[in-house]
Design a protein around this motif. Structure first.
Motif, mmCIF file in Angstrom:
data_model
loop_
_atom_site.group_PDB
_atom_site.id
_atom_site.type_symbol
_atom_site.label_atom_id
_atom_site.label_comp_id
_atom_site.label_asym_id
_atom_site.label_seq_id
_atom_site.Cartn_x
_atom_site.Cartn_y
_atom_site.Cartn_z
ATOM 1 N N ARG A 73 0.837 -1.028 0.137
ATOM 2 C CA ARG A 73 -0.055 -0.046 0.062
ATOM 3 C C ARG A 73 0.706 1.186 0.008
ATOM 4 O O ARG A 73 2.030 1.108 0.168
ATOM 5 C CB ARG A 73 -0.909 -0.034 1.169
ATOM 6 N N GLN A 77 -1.251 4.691 4.036
ATOM 7 C CA GLN A 77 -1.867 3.739 4.692
ATOM 8 C C GLN A 77 -0.957 2.965 5.472
ATOM 9 O O GLN A 77 -1.240 2.657 6.658
ATOM 10 C CB GLN A 77 -2.491 2.850 3.414
ATOM 11 N N LYS A 80 -0.702 4.147 8.763
ATOM 12 C CA LYS A 80 -1.673 4.071 9.749
ATOM 13 C C LYS A 80 -2.037 2.573 10.393
ATOM 14 O O LYS A 80 -2.691 2.542 11.465
ATOM 15 C CB LYS A 80 -3.028 4.261 9.023
ATOM 16 N N HIS A 82 -0.100 -1.681 10.042
ATOM 17 C CA HIS A 82 0.372 -2.600 9.145
ATOM 18 C C HIS A 82 0.757 -4.002 9.971
ATOM 19 O O HIS A 82 0.815 -3.920 11.097
ATOM 20 C CB HIS A 82 1.676 -2.172 8.373
ATOM 21 N N ASN A 112 -4.705 -3.787 1.276
ATOM 22 C CA ASN A 112 -5.898 -3.956 1.847
ATOM 23 C C ASN A 112 -6.640 -5.167 1.484
ATOM 24 O O ASN A 112 -7.281 -5.903 2.703
ATOM 25 C CB ASN A 112 -6.562 -2.755 1.854
ATOM 26 N N VAL A 151 -10.171 -2.088 7.430
ATOM 27 C CA VAL A 151 -9.689 -0.760 7.128
ATOM 28 C C VAL A 151 -10.816 -0.470 5.943
ATOM 29 O O VAL A 151 -11.087 -1.043 4.990
ATOM 30 C CB VAL A 151 -8.292 -0.782 6.150
ATOM 31 N N GLU A 153 -11.673 2.066 2.767
ATOM 32 C CA GLU A 153 -11.117 2.551 1.797
ATOM 33 C C GLU A 153 -11.965 3.893 1.414
ATOM 34 O O GLU A 153 -13.072 3.776 1.536
ATOM 35 C CB GLU A 153 -11.082 1.921 0.416
#
Length: 154
Positions: A73, A77, A80, A82, A112, A151, A153
């Motif tokens: 990603r 992202q 935020k 992982h 994602n 998550v 999108e």
């Protein structure tokens, strides 16, 4: 006697036929002369049905540490959240940054949901990285397996 409208139609049809014939005669052979296409075709003839895809459930908790994890990603992202231990190489950069990717250890790529990492994984496998696997369902599947919210999108 032939009408002027019919003569114009025949003239335009003849011109169109010449233009179309010229276009196809000058157009390059798309697949026949493209080494990248030939390489992908060879890979698709060889690859198994799953194409190197793994489910979260197939990886026991203690085995995650054995993978080189690549979060494909974007940096925002990744920042935020992982999978612990993952490095960030955006999906469209995997070939440009392939020197960061080992060939002698199992590599697991994810995004994602698995769609962009699927492209990255495909590119790497065509480039000879037989050790690359794609996490089906991606980060969202990993979160869900741990009882966390996926998550969303934007």
């Amino acid at each position: 006697m032939t009408s002027p409208a019919l003569l114009r139609f025949r003239l335009l049809a003849s011109i169109a036929l010449v233009l179309v014939s010229t276009f196809f005669a000058m157009a390059p052979a798309v697949a026949a002369e493209n080494p990248a296409v030939e390489e992908m075709a060879g890979y698709l003839d060889f690859v198994d049905y799953q194409g190197g895809v793994m489910l979260v459930q197939q990886i026991p908790d203690e085995e995650w540490k054995n993978f080189v994890l690549i979060d494909t990603r974007d940096a925002g992202q990744y920042g935020k959240g992982h999978i612990p231990g993952a490095i960030n190489i955006e999906w469209r950069r995997v070939l440009a940054e392939r020197e960061k990717i080992p060939t002698d250890k199992p590599v697991l790529v994810y995004c994602n949901t698995g769609s962009l990492s699927g492209q990255a994984g495909f590119a790497l496998r065509v480039a000879g990285y037989e050790n690359v696997r794609i996490l089906q369902g991606g980060y969202n599947a990993w979160l869900k397996a741990r009882g966390e919210a996926p998550v969303v999108e934007q």
